[in-house]
Design a protein around this motif. Structure first.
Motif, short mmCIF file in Angstrom:
data_model
loop_
_atom_site.label_atom_id
_atom_site.label_comp_id
_atom_site.label_asym_id
_atom_site.label_seq_id
_atom_site.Cartn_x
_atom_site.Cartn_y
_atom_site.Cartn_z
N HIS A 60 -3.00 8.24 -1.49
CA HIS A 60 -2.62 6.83 -1.58
C HIS A 60 -2.95 6.32 -2.98
N ARG A 90 0.87 -1.19 0.00
CA ARG A 90 0.00 0.00 0.00
C ARG A 90 0.90 1.23 0.00
N GLU A 91 0.74 2.04 -0.99
CA GLU A 91 1.61 3.21 -1.14
C GLU A 91 0.92 4.47 -0.63
N ARG A 112 0.62 3.13 -11.67
CA ARG A 112 -0.54 3.41 -10.82
C ARG A 112 -1.75 3.67 -11.70
#
Length: 211
Positions: free
Chosen positions: A166, A140-141, A180
């Protein structure tokens, strides 16, 4: 003796950081004072939110986002009816936030963040292919960027604009790079006041959300 440019720069900083501020002779001395106060500010911020400030969370560039006029008027006692834009600062987030936290890996570029995520995704992919008993969890970024703070004239109150987001839909491409699908987050003004020698969050002012 300070140069004419230094005196002009110092005068400009008075307009930005508070007309009641007693300034040294040179702009370099002003930056040194601002950095000293900013390091102390972020030291208290990181200590208060230790669980959030993990490796590679903070962006390596200062956020360029104005402090809205109403925020400045209410908390910094600024009477100029215009948004305040923190000027370009010679010290980087790594020099300020990294130094204040004592964590050398806290600050990183966007590219470095994705590279770190890519390593975990590759390990996960390999574990799944081998039907390993233990598979790394999906990473999880979280990414944060901060504006350089604007202080009141007495260095008792500071406003920082924070972009907290996020990532959504992290995907490892065939070339090994991470993509992403999007980011969800918010942009918020954080107002801190020095209380008994520690910087304490006293208010927030929501500016925007994105997805």
């Amino acid at each position: 003796m300070a140069s004419g440019w230094s005196r002009l720069a110092a005068a400009a900083l008075v307009l930005l950081y508070g007309s009641g501020l007693s300034l040294p002779a040179s702009a370099e001395d002003v930056w040194e004072r601002l950095d000293r106060e900013t390091i102390a500010l972020f030291k208290d911020i990181v200590a208060t939110e230790a669980d959030t400030f993990q490796a590679c969370v903070v962006d390596s560039k200062w956020l360029k986002y104005d402090v809205m006029a109403e925020t400045a008027k209410k908390y910094l006692n600024h009477h100029i009816h215009a948004d305040l834009s923190p000027r370009h600062h010679p010290s980087s987030p790594a020099e300020i936030i990294g130094r204040s936290s004592g964590k050398s890996d806290l600050v990183c570029s966007d590219e470095d963040s994705l590279d770190r995520i890519g390593l975990v995704l590759k390990e996960r992919q390999a574990a799944v292919a081998k039907a390993a008993a233990t598979v790394p969890s999906m990473p999880r970024e979280i990414r944060r960027s901060y504006s350089y703070p604007i202080f009141d004239a007495e260095f008792r109150t500071a406003v920082i604009v924070r972009d907290h987001g996020h990532s959504v839909g992290l995907h490892l491409r065939d070339d090994g790079k991470v993509r992403r699908r999007g980011m969800h987050g918010d942009i918020t003004a954080l107002i801190y006041r020095k209380i008994r020698g520690r910087w304490t969050l006293i208010a927030t002012d929501g500016y925007a959300t994105y997805s």
